[in-house]
Design a protein around this motif. Structure first.
Motif, mmCIF file in Angstrom:
data_model
loop_
_atom_site.group_PDB
_atom_site.id
_atom_site.type_symbol
_atom_site.label_atom_id
_atom_site.label_comp_id
_atom_site.label_asym_id
_atom_site.label_seq_id
_atom_site.Cartn_x
_atom_site.Cartn_y
_atom_site.Cartn_z
ATOM 1 N N ASP A 3 -53.916 -54.672 45.069
ATOM 2 C CA ASP A 3 -53.399 -53.258 45.452
ATOM 3 C C ASP A 3 -54.162 -52.035 44.580
ATOM 4 O O ASP A 3 -54.615 -52.481 43.726
ATOM 5 C CB ASP A 3 -51.988 -53.106 45.066
ATOM 6 N N TYR A 5 -53.795 -49.342 42.035
ATOM 7 C CA TYR A 5 -52.881 -49.055 41.072
ATOM 8 C C TYR A 5 -53.090 -47.665 40.396
ATOM 9 O O TYR A 5 -54.043 -46.998 40.637
ATOM 10 C CB TYR A 5 -52.983 -50.017 39.872
ATOM 11 N N HIS A 16 -49.362 -40.921 45.575
ATOM 12 C CA HIS A 16 -48.901 -42.256 45.796
ATOM 13 C C HIS A 16 -48.849 -43.009 44.350
ATOM 14 O O HIS A 16 -50.099 -43.220 43.885
ATOM 15 C CB HIS A 16 -49.312 -43.052 46.829
ATOM 16 N N TYR A 17 -47.985 -43.793 43.763
ATOM 17 C CA TYR A 17 -48.198 -44.440 42.667
ATOM 18 C C TYR A 17 -47.646 -45.956 42.990
ATOM 19 O O TYR A 17 -46.552 -45.953 43.420
ATOM 20 C CB TYR A 17 -47.394 -43.851 41.486
ATOM 21 N N THR A 18 -48.510 -46.663 42.533
ATOM 22 C CA THR A 18 -48.388 -48.284 42.828
ATOM 23 C C THR A 18 -47.815 -48.607 41.316
ATOM 24 O O THR A 18 -48.434 -48.783 40.390
ATOM 25 C CB THR A 18 -49.450 -49.106 43.233
ATOM 26 N N THR A 52 -45.671 -53.697 48.868
ATOM 27 C CA THR A 52 -46.888 -54.244 49.395
ATOM 28 C C THR A 52 -47.132 -55.307 49.645
ATOM 29 O O THR A 52 -46.060 -56.265 49.566
ATOM 30 C CB THR A 52 -47.919 -53.858 48.153
ATOM 31 N N ASN A 56 -45.776 -55.455 45.190
ATOM 32 C CA ASN A 56 -45.570 -54.449 44.287
ATOM 33 C C ASN A 56 -44.977 -53.223 45.043
ATOM 34 O O ASN A 56 -44.596 -53.544 46.387
ATOM 35 C CB ASN A 56 -47.089 -54.094 43.882
ATOM 36 N N VAL A 58 -44.984 -49.199 45.967
ATOM 37 C CA VAL A 58 -45.517 -47.778 46.075
ATOM 38 C C VAL A 58 -44.462 -46.813 46.082
ATOM 39 O O VAL A 58 -43.711 -46.821 47.020
ATOM 40 C CB VAL A 58 -46.610 -47.942 47.134
#
Length: 168
Positions: A3, A5, A16-18, A52, A56, A58
């Motif tokens: 992913d 990050y 967008h923040y993972t 994800t 994780n 998002v």
């Protein structure tokens, strides 16, 4: 691929923040309050959340106005930038074929991808080994890892009668 990050911005202007989720389980432990932080963010966030393939989360569709508020909550709950973690740790929930010394991953019925070269202690990943449409059994015979067995010394035939085995 793992992913992405940290913050990313899409063409529509949203952020967008993972969030790295250790082992795919959202929990509060060792000073890392991922569960509580996401609960707090969900209370004020006007966008969506996405799970994800690597398990994780998002925080998606964050507006320019909401981004500093979410950043402050991430900092308050000690949500780390996963880019600072080793790549091995970042993809630790991903397919184990990449971490095994020998990995097989199904591609289609009867076809597999063969991954070779990872280390036993986990400090090196393996790579995809390719031979065009070669089956795994053909690969190990061709490379002389084992000898081909074309006949058996004893064949056991199971008949429909219970507990009756005929040996030839």
């Amino acid at each position: 691929m793992g992913d992405k990050y940290n913050w990313t911005q899409s063409a529509d202007g949203f952020w967008h923040y993972t969030v790295f989720v250790e082992g795919g389980k959202l929990a509060n432990k060792n000073g890392y309050a991922a569960k509580t932080s996401l609960r707090e963010i969900a209370g004020i966030h006007q966008g969506t959340f996405i799970l994800t393939g690597n398990q994780n989360v998002v925080i998606a569709l964050v507006s320019e106005l909401q981004k500093p508020v979410i950043e402050a909550l991430l900092a308050e709950y000690n949500i780390i930038n996963a880019d600072k973690l080793s790549q091995l740790r970042q993809i630790s929930i991903a397919c184990a074929a990449f971490l095994a010394e020998i990995g097989l991953a199904g591609r289609a019925p009867g076809l597999y991808n063969l991954y070779l070269g990872a280390s036993f202690v986990g400090d090196r990943f393996n790579k995809l080994y390719r031979e065009k449409d070669e089956h795994f059994g053909d690969f190990v015979i061709r490379n002389n890892y084992i000898k081909a067995t074309t006949e058996g010394k004893r064949i056991e035939i199971f008949r429909k009668e219970p507990y009756h085995i005929v040996r030839q």
